[in-house]
Design an enzyme around this catalytic site. Structure first.
Site, PDB file in Angstrom:
ATOM      1  N   GLY A  45      -0.087  -4.975   0.362  1.00  0.00           N
ATOM      2  CA  GLY A  45      -1.276  -4.769  -0.458  1.00  0.00           C
ATOM      3  C   GLY A  45      -1.275  -5.574  -1.743  1.00  0.00           C
ATOM      4  N   GLY A  66       0.826  -1.200   0.000  1.00  0.00           N
ATOM      5  CA  GLY A  66       0.000   0.000   0.000  1.00  0.00           C
ATOM      6  C   GLY A  66       0.863   1.253   0.000  1.00  0.00           C
TER       7      GLY A  66
END
Length: 355
Positions: A145, A97
């Site tokens: 992520g 992320g």
């Protein structure tokens, strides 16, 4: 009256110029976010391409906001038979992320800290429950992520360039994006080992560990994508058959022993425990080179993060994916009370009641 209007004209022109500049800036920002991810229909497939190669295709909030509705649209479209996701640049599928954006939002007191994790986990669940075959080409770095965008789908294709890890315990967090679901379901205690130590798996080892479903040469991915998108109304079985054919033809490291093979007996024994403290005791009691190396690694991790991760995996082993993601969202918000120094997290304050 005329002189007064004349005096105001330069100000009006300046204001007009400012409006135009702001419009261009807004358009530029919007265009940048649009191009962070490419969403295309190719043949029978919907193709998602993460397009931030300079920062290893880090997942941003605008990317999540674009991917989710398109994924649901393709899932409901009778003319879309499979969904494929990949990254650009040759170095990473998705390295995680966009931590910098989250950190900046945290410093500014914005809602991104709440919104990012909520929307990301909703997307993770949509991938895990997708009714169409979902194929992730995890070529290059796949962490955080990026794991959430791939591991819950039907098919994960690793290459010799794949580098997988969940390194969150080293930064005071926990292996989220559904880590509490898939990690305890790996063979033996390897999921606990990967989660607690942040051990990195490379190439074919990602497939041998059960994280990837197939292994293909990186240079063959364009051909694989063409063949996948050229399938005529394929079923999940048709997609699996094509992926299997590529997998079986790949000879890279085919005879190489799984990197953790010689240690699996110890991993299964030492990481079979009812608490983090017991794992540490098991490692100390063993006293061998491998055990002491793991003890050294774990000793550098956040103690709170280790205990949280251990409990996360214990609880997640008997939960469905949606319940795990709900638990992880609560954990993520408990973890996000932090003090920042520049772009670096210097201290994370934990809430006591995590469940």
């Amino acid at each position: 009256m005329v002189p007064q209007v004349a005096r105001q004209l330069p100000r009006l022109k300046s204001f007009h110029r400012l409006q135009i500049i702001l419009q261009h800036l807004c358009m530029s920002k919007h265009t940048d976010s649009v191009h962070e991810v490419l969403l295309e229909k190719k043949g029978c497939a919907g193709v998602i391409t993460m397009n931030r190669p300079k920062i290893l295709n880090a997942l941003s909030f605008p990317m999540i906001q674009q991917i989710y509705p398109q994924l649901k649209t393709w899932e409901a479209d009778p003319e879309t038979f499979l969904i494929l996701i990949k990254g650009t640049g040759g170095k990473a599928f998705c390295a995680g992320g966009d931590i910098r954006a989250i950190s900046d939002a945290g410093k500014a007191g914005g809602r991104l800290v709440q919104d990012f994790f909520r929307e990301e986990y909703i997307l993770n669940n949509a991938i895990g429950t997708c009714q169409k075959p979902y194929v992730a080409l995890i070529d290059g770095i796949t962490m955080g992520g990026g794991v959430g965008l791939s591991v819950h789908g039907h098919f994960r294709v690793a290459t010799e360039k794949t580098l997988f890890a969940m390194p969150e315990t080293a930064i005071g967090l926990f292996p989220d994006v559904g880590g509490g679901y898939f990690l305890p379901r790996l063979s033996g205690k390897i999921g606990y080992y990967l989660a607690l130590t942040g051990f990195r798996l490379k190439g074919r080892d990602v497939q041998k560990a059960g994280i990837a479903t197939h292994f293909v040469e990186s240079e063959k991915l364009p051909a694989l994508e063409r063949d996948l998108t050229s399938l005529k109304s394929p079923s999940k079985e048709n997609v699996a058959e094509l992926l299997n054919s590529y997998h079986l033809k790949c000879k890279i490291d085919q005879e190489k022993q799984f990197i953790l093979d010689e240690h699996m007996e110890k991993i299964n024994s030492m990481f079979s425990a009812s608490s983090m403290e017991e794992i540490m005791q098991n490692l100390k009691k063993d006293g061998g080179p491998f055990a002491l190396k793991q003890l050294e690694t774990i000793s550098k991790m956040s103690p709170t993060s280790l205990k949280m991760t251990f409990r996360q995996l214990q609880e997640g082993a008997s939960m469905n994916l949606q319940d795990v993601l709900t638990m992880e969202y609560r954990l993520s918000q408990a973890c996000m009370f932090m003090q920042l120094d520049g772009n670096m997290v210097t201290k994370i304050r934990w809430k006591v009641a995590l469940w």
